[in-house]
Design a protein around this motif. Structure first.
Motif, mmCIF file in Angstrom:
data_model
loop_
_atom_site.group_PDB
_atom_site.id
_atom_site.type_symbol
_atom_site.label_atom_id
_atom_site.label_comp_id
_atom_site.label_asym_id
_atom_site.label_seq_id
_atom_site.Cartn_x
_atom_site.Cartn_y
_atom_site.Cartn_z
ATOM 1 N N VAL A 133 0.654 -1.299 0.174
ATOM 2 C CA VAL A 133 0.118 -0.046 0.070
ATOM 3 C C VAL A 133 0.901 1.175 -0.092
ATOM 4 C CG1 VAL A 133 -2.032 -1.134 1.118
ATOM 5 C CG2 VAL A 133 -0.189 -0.101 2.464
ATOM 6 N N ALA A 134 2.269 0.909 0.420
ATOM 7 C CA ALA A 134 2.777 2.196 0.514
ATOM 8 C C ALA A 134 3.251 2.774 -0.989
ATOM 9 C CB ALA A 134 4.419 2.046 1.031
ATOM 10 N N ALA A 135 3.098 2.265 -1.956
ATOM 11 C CA ALA A 135 3.228 2.491 -3.405
ATOM 12 C C ALA A 135 2.247 3.287 -3.947
ATOM 13 C CB ALA A 135 3.506 1.259 -3.907
ATOM 14 N N ILE A 136 1.164 3.527 -3.197
ATOM 15 C CA ILE A 136 -0.327 4.137 -3.799
ATOM 16 C C ILE A 136 -0.002 5.782 -4.431
ATOM 17 C CG2 ILE A 136 -0.951 5.196 -1.516
ATOM 18 C CD1 ILE A 136 -3.616 4.495 -2.364
ATOM 19 N N GLY A 137 0.688 6.395 -3.725
ATOM 20 C CA GLY A 137 1.186 7.763 -4.448
ATOM 21 C C GLY A 137 1.899 7.652 -5.570
ATOM 22 N N GLU A 138 2.876 6.846 -5.585
ATOM 23 C CA GLU A 138 3.662 6.500 -7.001
ATOM 24 C C GLU A 138 2.786 5.827 -7.995
ATOM 25 O OE1 GLU A 138 7.071 4.098 -6.260
ATOM 26 O OE2 GLU A 138 7.589 3.894 -8.436
#
Length: 253
Positions: A133-138
């Protein structure tokens, strides 16, 4: 302490359907194949045949929106079309992250889009691949919203602030809908996860000034009020449509 139960993405992302139409993400091959990918939509057009979805998918969509809304200015249709696609992308990604604790890879080359479809925009994911989920911005901001805004600005005279304002409004809208769903279904884990993710996304410079963090009211206007019969959106920066008296047509809420 909140216990977070993560589950793997299912091949059809079926759980997203319970959240509402903007959250649905179809998988596999579109029934009306072939359709362009979003990567092709963001790329430089090969030409601009108004009858051909493939020639310039973005302009095809803008023209469709302009015709359906009787938009008096192209930029209004551009704004509405861009916000609709931004809302779909944020809803799908935030919904999956909050429900599954995993994010589907929404690489523009994997997402097929029907520019001739109805709202919400029709999307099909060719292959379900899980990301943290940490990749959502990217994935969404950098992978979609930035190239989408750039592509639209090469075709139309659009304010960058307006387009990012639309993106911020779309993110806030997805967050609100997830919060309502979580409250109605007793899923405090989903509400907490969505809140934390959205709050972090709003710290990015492209989004940090787009909405009031306390009220989620946007700080720019999407131009909807300029449509025939158009009013104000629920999160509009205006209290009444510019140029109208207090006794004028009420805004859309």
């Amino acid at each position: 302490m909140v216990l977070l139960l993560f589950v793997e993405l299912d091949p059809e992302l079926a759980a997203l359907g319970s959240l509402g139409g903007f959250f649905v993400l179809r998988t596999g091959v579109p029934p009306r194949a072939p359709l362009p990918t979003l990567a092709q939509a963001y790329a430089s057009p090969r030409d601009d045949d108004p009858r051909d979805v493939w020639s310039d998918p973005l302009n095809f969509r803008v023209r469709k929106v302009a015709a359906s809304l009787r938009a008096p200015e192209p930029r209004i249709a551009v704004s509405v079309a861009q916000q609709g696609l931004a809302a779909r992308l944020w809803s799908v990604s935030l919904g999956a992250a909050a429900l599954y604790g995993r994010l589907p890879d929404l690489d523009p080359g994997l997402l097929r889009w029907d520019p001739d479809g109805s709202a919400p925009d029709d999307l099909w994911l060719s292959e379900v691949r899980a990301l943290p989920v940490a990749a959502i911005g990217e994935v969404v901001r950098d992978g979609h919203l930035a190239p989408l805004a750039a592509a639209l600005r090469t075709r139309h005279r659009m304010s960058e602030g307006l387009l990012w304002g639309n993106a911020g409004s779309a993110l806030a809208g997805a967050w609100r809908q997830l919060h309502r769903w979580a409250e109605a279904n007793g899923r405090t884990d989903v509400a907490d996860r969505a809140r934390a993710l959205a709050a972090d996304l709003f710290t990015h410079p492209d989004l940090s000034a787009t909405v009031d963090p306390r009220t989620l009211r946007r700080r720019s206007c999407c131009l909807y009020y300029r449509l025939p019969g158009g009013g104000l959106c629920g999160d509009c920066c205006f209290d009444r449509p510019p140029g109208r008296t207090r006794g004028g047509t009420p805004g859309r809420r």
